[in-house]
Design a protein around this motif. Sequence first.
Motif, mmCIF file in Angstrom:
data_model
loop_
_atom_site.group_PDB
_atom_site.id
_atom_site.type_symbol
_atom_site.label_atom_id
_atom_site.label_comp_id
_atom_site.label_asym_id
_atom_site.label_seq_id
_atom_site.Cartn_x
_atom_site.Cartn_y
_atom_site.Cartn_z
ATOM 1 N N LYS D 2 0.899 -1.204 0.100
ATOM 2 C CA LYS D 2 -0.164 -0.033 0.121
ATOM 3 C C LYS D 2 0.893 1.066 0.017
ATOM 4 C CE LYS D 2 -0.524 0.493 5.020
ATOM 5 N NZ LYS D 2 -1.176 0.796 5.932
ATOM 6 N N LEU D 3 0.045 2.498 -0.459
ATOM 7 C CA LEU D 3 1.041 3.702 -0.460
ATOM 8 C C LEU D 3 0.640 4.387 0.983
ATOM 9 C CD1 LEU D 3 -0.098 4.714 -4.025
ATOM 10 C CD2 LEU D 3 2.075 4.152 -3.332
ATOM 11 N N VAL D 4 1.749 4.815 1.347
ATOM 12 C CA VAL D 4 1.716 5.684 2.626
ATOM 13 C C VAL D 4 2.049 7.081 2.285
ATOM 14 C CG1 VAL D 4 2.524 5.736 5.131
ATOM 15 C CG2 VAL D 4 2.134 3.633 3.902
ATOM 16 N N PRO D 5 1.302 8.003 2.182
ATOM 17 C CA PRO D 5 1.735 9.200 1.563
ATOM 18 C C PRO D 5 2.506 10.149 2.665
ATOM 19 C CG PRO D 5 -0.567 9.411 1.955
ATOM 20 C CD PRO D 5 -0.063 7.964 2.055
ATOM 21 N N LEU D 6 3.478 10.972 2.299
ATOM 22 C CA LEU D 6 4.270 11.613 3.067
ATOM 23 C C LEU D 6 3.754 13.067 3.125
ATOM 24 C CD1 LEU D 6 7.887 10.927 1.868
ATOM 25 C CD2 LEU D 6 6.885 10.365 4.071
ATOM 26 N N ARG D 9 0.631 15.089 1.824
ATOM 27 C CA ARG D 9 0.026 14.446 0.287
ATOM 28 C C ARG D 9 -1.120 13.608 0.819
ATOM 29 N NH1 ARG D 9 5.206 15.180 -1.302
ATOM 30 N NH2 ARG D 9 5.184 16.754 -3.272
ATOM 31 N N ILE D 83 -1.734 11.116 -6.678
ATOM 32 C CA ILE D 83 -1.187 11.501 -5.335
ATOM 33 C C ILE D 83 -1.270 13.022 -5.419
ATOM 34 C CG2 ILE D 83 0.681 11.503 -3.506
ATOM 35 C CD1 ILE D 83 1.578 8.897 -4.606
ATOM 36 N N PRO E 5 24.545 12.683 0.858
ATOM 37 C CA PRO E 5 23.688 13.638 0.237
ATOM 38 C C PRO E 5 23.505 14.914 1.360
ATOM 39 C CG PRO E 5 22.303 11.869 1.044
ATOM 40 C CD PRO E 5 23.645 11.422 1.134
ATOM 41 N N ARG E 9 18.156 16.456 0.817
ATOM 42 C CA ARG E 9 18.257 15.583 -0.412
ATOM 43 C C ARG E 9 18.490 14.050 0.109
ATOM 44 N NH1 ARG E 9 20.408 20.169 -2.433
ATOM 45 N NH2 ARG E 9 19.310 20.896 -4.229
ATOM 46 N N ASN E 57 11.892 12.059 6.934
ATOM 47 C CA ASN E 57 10.799 10.962 7.301
ATOM 48 C C ASN E 57 11.044 9.641 6.297
ATOM 49 O OD1 ASN E 57 9.545 12.730 9.016
ATOM 50 N ND2 ASN E 57 8.507 13.748 7.460
ATOM 51 N N VAL E 58 12.164 9.642 5.552
ATOM 52 C CA VAL E 58 12.211 8.394 4.879
ATOM 53 C C VAL E 58 13.556 7.719 5.476
ATOM 54 C CG1 VAL E 58 11.217 8.893 2.809
ATOM 55 C CG2 VAL E 58 13.418 9.692 3.037
ATOM 56 N N ILE E 65 7.781 6.276 -3.943
ATOM 57 C CA ILE E 65 7.315 6.793 -5.221
ATOM 58 C C ILE E 65 7.729 8.097 -5.301
ATOM 59 C CG2 ILE E 65 5.076 7.624 -6.456
ATOM 60 C CD1 ILE E 65 5.219 4.576 -6.166
ATOM 61 N N SER E 87 10.902 16.417 -0.302
ATOM 62 C CA SER E 87 9.572 16.871 -0.940
ATOM 63 C C SER E 87 9.251 16.367 -2.051
ATOM 64 C CB SER E 87 9.584 18.317 -0.733
ATOM 65 O OG SER E 87 10.495 18.850 -1.739
ATOM 66 N N ASP E 88 10.273 15.770 -2.949
ATOM 67 C CA ASP E 88 9.797 15.224 -4.204
ATOM 68 C C ASP E 88 9.399 13.598 -3.815
ATOM 69 O OD1 ASP E 88 10.097 17.261 -5.720
ATOM 70 O OD2 ASP E 88 12.137 17.051 -5.821
ATOM 71 N N LEU E 90 6.852 11.326 -2.782
ATOM 72 C CA LEU E 90 5.209 11.445 -2.584
ATOM 73 C C LEU E 90 4.773 10.420 -1.634
ATOM 74 C CD1 LEU E 90 4.271 11.390 -6.330
ATOM 75 C CD2 LEU E 90 4.802 13.503 -5.004
ATOM 76 N N ALA E 91 5.155 9.229 -1.698
ATOM 77 C CA ALA E 91 4.836 8.068 -0.816
ATOM 78 C C ALA E 91 5.810 6.936 -0.602
ATOM 79 C CB ALA E 91 3.545 7.714 -1.120
ATOM 80 N N ILE E 92 5.699 6.541 0.476
ATOM 81 C CA ILE E 92 6.537 5.155 0.792
ATOM 82 C C ILE E 92 5.404 4.086 0.381
ATOM 83 C CG2 ILE E 92 7.389 3.802 2.572
ATOM 84 C CD1 ILE E 92 8.059 6.372 3.946
ATOM 85 N N ILE E 93 5.984 3.058 -0.268
ATOM 86 C CA ILE E 93 5.387 1.902 -0.484
ATOM 87 C C ILE E 93 5.593 0.678 0.713
ATOM 88 C CG2 ILE E 93 4.993 -0.046 -2.314
ATOM 89 C CD1 ILE E 93 6.252 1.729 -4.338
ATOM 90 N N GLU E 94 4.581 0.112 1.478
ATOM 91 C CA GLU E 94 4.691 -0.468 2.351
ATOM 92 C C GLU E 94 3.980 -1.999 2.090
ATOM 93 O OE1 GLU E 94 3.324 0.869 6.000
ATOM 94 O OE2 GLU E 94 5.218 2.243 6.095
ATOM 95 N N LEU F 90 24.705 18.679 -4.155
ATOM 96 C CA LEU F 90 23.489 17.712 -4.101
ATOM 97 C C LEU F 90 24.038 16.825 -2.872
ATOM 98 C CD1 LEU F 90 22.397 16.971 -7.687
ATOM 99 C CD2 LEU F 90 21.438 18.353 -6.029
ATOM 100 N N ALA F 91 25.363 16.320 -3.010
ATOM 101 C CA ALA F 91 26.105 15.323 -2.275
ATOM 102 C C ALA F 91 27.528 15.352 -2.429
ATOM 103 C CB ALA F 91 25.521 13.909 -2.790
#
Lengths: 94, 94, 94, 94, 94, 94, 94
Positions: D2-6, D9, D83, E5, E9, E57-58, E65, E87-88, E90-94, F90-91
């Motif tokens: 499933k998609l967990v938006p940040l 979003r 999204i 990064p 980034r 947060n990642v 995504i 910020s680019d 959009l979502a984490i896939i779980e 960037l890095a």
Amino acid sequence: MKLVPLGDRVVLKQLVAEETTKSGIVLPGQSKEKPQQAEVVAVGPGGTVDGKEVTMNVAVGNQVIYSKYAGTEVSLEDEEYIIVKQSDILAIIE
Amino acid sequence: MKLVPLGDRVVLKQLVAEETTKSGIVLPGQSKEKPQQAEVVAVGPGGTVDGKEVTMNVAVGNQVIYSKYAGTEVSLEDEEYIIVKQSDILAIIE
Amino acid sequence: MKLVPLGDRVVLKQLVAEETTKSGIVLPGQSKEKPQQAEVVAVGPGGTVDGKEVTMNVAVGNQVIYSKYAGTEVSLEDEEYIIVKQSDILAIIE
Amino acid sequence: MKLVPLGDRVVLKQLVAEETTKSGIVLPGQSKEKPQQAEVVAVGPGGTVDGKEVTMNVAVGNQVIYSKYAGTEVSLEDEEYIIVKQSDILAIIE
Amino acid sequence: MKLVPLGDRVVLKQLVAEETTKSGIVLPGQSKEKPQQAEVVAVGPGGTVDGKEVTMNVAVGNQVIYSKYAGTEVSLEDEEYIIVKQSDILAIIE
Amino acid sequence: MKLVPLGDRVVLKQLVAEETTKSGIVLPGQSKEKPQQAEVVAVGPGGTVDGKEVTMNVAVGNQVIYSKYAGTEVSLEDEEYIIVKQSDILAIIE
Amino acid sequence: MKLVPLGDRVVLKQLVAEETTKSGIVLPGQSKEKPQQAEVVAVGPGGTVDGKEVTMNVAVGNQVIYSKYAGTEVSLEDEEYIIVKQSDILAIIE
């Protein structure tokens, strides 16, 4: 009738140079390009402009250089003026 | 019916000059270009606009110069108005 | 089914004028251009929008002038609505 | 999966209408244009986004109208999602 | 050699799917389009970025995504990476 | 003569790879494209830049990846440099 | 007559290199392209510019590299100057 600028606006009048030919005849300077020099004829009160505090640093009578593409041309009683924001004035000529 | 502007908006009415020909006939001034002069007919309350505190510095009846490309033309009961933000008003004519 | 706008959004319904011909027949006004007048049908809660505090100053039933190019057209159950931000509403017609 | 938006979003799934023909056959609605209605399938946590505090005001299961040109189309396990940022959601349909 | 990064980034590596044909041969997935899925391989420290506080947060190993047109492609020791701002994502896939 | 960058600016020097052919001849790397790798040769003091506090996180000698379209090419005493803002880096390559 | 820049503006004068030919003749450098090097001839007072506090970090006499497309060309008494914002100055040459 006079222009009372609002906020950080400044009313300018472009300078027209007189030019003396070699034979001594005085030619009014309209044909001479002086695109960016002007005299300050009225200064707005400054204060909060777009949420920012602006202090006015130019005074009536100052000769100034202003940004070429800035400002709005206004004609009032057959006189031409340019109204710019103070931030479009680059430098005072002393 | 009247327009009550919101926020920092100002309702303007363009000035129409009457012109007397040399023979004494009064011509209504619609054909005369006066693109940037207008009279203030209504003033918004100001306050917080886009997160910034705005104080209104123009009053109903003021004759003003406004920025040429600013504003929205609105017609109400066969009258034409222009609604601008106060920051599009460059100067008051006194 | 109804639209509940979020944040500083306002749901508008364009005004359709009825027009009586000289012979007395009432014509529904769809063919008459009234591009910027609309009635408020729902108002968002305001609050913090894009980090700025917004107070809603329009109410359901207000007739308003809105900015021509603003808003999103939405159709719901064969009715057409326009959803705008409150800042795209220029004035209330009273 | 499933998609967990940040952040602010929101994951949307476009609504597909079923349509019954006059002869009673149910046609799945893919051919019917419903460009702006969608159901919320996941909501980000909000919080500080681009330096601004965002509170999430939509919930999973809400049917919403979103801005036509907003969002990123994503496909995951043969399902299509969109999204968007919460600010691209204009209204909830109740 | 590895990429560390800066700021907000994140270094991503696009996911390559393996695909088994019906005859049982495993084909490496380069020919299969998976434009927006990637795995996080390094995360910047966050902190003050462009005057705003950013919390990351990642985490390394997350499958995410990311926004299609975002990021800079970088190649290091024959490996291809994409460096994006958080910020680019959009979502984490779980 | 050396470049002392102002504010959040960083002076970079592009890396030129040496390449050994199979026959053992060393070819200087100018013909090999390495568009985004560079070495930091000078770092500005940071501090308040455009009203925002910037801390410098790169150091002289760091090898970095920078954003392809960022920066200004400068030549000084027949050496070519690129001056970028730190946010265009960037890095760091470790 | 001299230029007194306002706010965060700096008056620059482009450097003209003298070049000695192999036969020993000194050629004034006007034909030699040196697009981005200039000497500081006047520095504004800094202070609050566009709502942000600016400290001036360049001094009269500094040789600087400035951003190629920045600034306004001004001619005063047959001398050519460039007026830039301090933020368009990339580095000081020491």
